[in-house]
Motif scaffolding. Structure first.
Motif, PDB file in Angstrom:
ATOM      1  N   ALA A   1      11.164   8.168   7.858  1.00 37.76           N
ATOM      2  CA  ALA A   1      11.184   7.441   6.593  1.00 37.76           C
ATOM      3  C   ALA A   1       9.879   6.668   6.449  1.00 37.76           C
ATOM      4  N   ARG A   2       9.030   7.103   5.548  1.00 35.25           N
ATOM      5  CA  ARG A   2       7.743   6.430   5.344  1.00 35.25           C
ATOM      6  C   ARG A   2       7.398   6.443   3.863  1.00 35.25           C
ATOM      7  N   LEU A   3       6.622   5.457   3.449  1.00 28.47           N
ATOM      8  CA  LEU A   3       6.259   5.306   2.050  1.00 28.47           C
ATOM      9  C   LEU A   3       4.780   5.009   1.949  1.00 28.47           C
ATOM     10  N   THR A   4       4.068   5.732   1.086  1.00 26.29           N
ATOM     11  CA  THR A   4       2.658   5.462   0.843  1.00 26.29           C
ATOM     12  C   THR A   4       2.535   4.341  -0.174  1.00 26.29           C
ATOM     13  N   LEU A   5       1.978   3.213   0.259  1.00 27.17           N
ATOM     14  CA  LEU A   5       1.800   2.071  -0.641  1.00 27.17           C
ATOM     15  C   LEU A   5       0.548   2.205  -1.490  1.00 27.17           C
ATOM     16  N   ALA A   6      -0.486   2.812  -0.926  1.00 27.54           N
ATOM     17  CA  ALA A   6      -1.756   2.898  -1.652  1.00 27.54           C
ATOM     18  C   ALA A   6      -2.571   4.076  -1.150  1.00 27.54           C
TER      19      ALA A   6
END
Length: 225
Positions: free
Chosen positions: A51-56
């Motif tokens: 579970a990972r999310l690209t913030l920028a």
């Protein structure tokens, strides 16, 4: 490494970025310029490494490199998080065979770039990754890039990183005054200004209140410090 000098350079580069962009993107762009990268990205992970999310992401190539790792479930950013250490890989080098599918697809999308992935830490534990890609060597050594990764992580983390620190971060009036001053200096929102104050406190191993007092007393100006 002169931490104050590095933070001063970061502040000046941040102030020169497009204020219409999100704070994380501005911070990512300022930092990749500081280290001589072509582009960069910031991603956060949960305890479940899938579970990972690209913030920028500063550009299409950086965004594509992040997307490929999400889609394929492999790559240097994921490895940097898992191992809690910096991972540097050349997409055309033998080391890239550690992630064959990612390497093949990334080489097609980005060309023969070098991807530098550094864990972002809070309370000595990784919670995400700061990545920079470049066609040449970075202009700063790994210890500077790792320091920036931790500073960036502290700045973009919206919750206190340790129990019992809420009062230190937000309850004193001097902090609110300093937040307003930094907001004007860097042309960022109050929330993002507070994040930068937190990052400075982290970098100098001190409290937010002490950093805020220096700002209010005009001993620190984020545009020149």
């Amino acid at each position: 490494m002169d931490r104050a000098a590095v933070l001063g350079r970061l502040g000046r580069l941040l102030a020169a970025t497009d204020r219409r962009e999100q704070f994380a993107t501005r911070l990512c762009d300022a930092s990749r310029r500081l280290v001589g990268g072509r582009g960069g990205s910031i991603s956060v992970n949960s305890d479940d490494t899938e579970a990972r999310l690209t913030l920028a992401a500063t550009d299409e190539v950086a965004a594509e490199l992040e997307s490929l790792q999400d889609i394929l479930g492999e790559g240097p950013c994921r490895e940097a998080y898992r191992q809690d250490e910096a991972i540097v890989t050349d997409l055309d080098d033998a080391v890239s065979t550690l992630w064959p599918e990612f390497s093949r697809s990334a080489l097609e999308s980005a060309g023969e770039v070098t991807l530098h992935c550094f864990p972002m830490r809070a309370a000595s534990r990784p919670f995400g990754v700061y990545a920079v890609y470049a066609y040449d060597e970075l202009t700063e050594p790994d210890d500077v890039v790792q320091f920036l990764a931790d500073v960036i992580g502290t700045a973009v983390l919206r919750e206190a990183s340790a129990p019992g620190t809420d009062d230190i971060w937000s309850s004193r009036s001097v902090v609110y005054q300093a937040t307003g001053m930094v907001s004007v200096q860097l042309q960022v929102s109050p929330v993002d200004a507070l994040a930068m104050l937190r990052a400075h406190a982290f970098a100098h191993d001190t409290t937010l209140n002490e950093i805020a007092e220096h700002v209010v007393a005009r001993r620190i100006d984020f545009r020149t410090h």
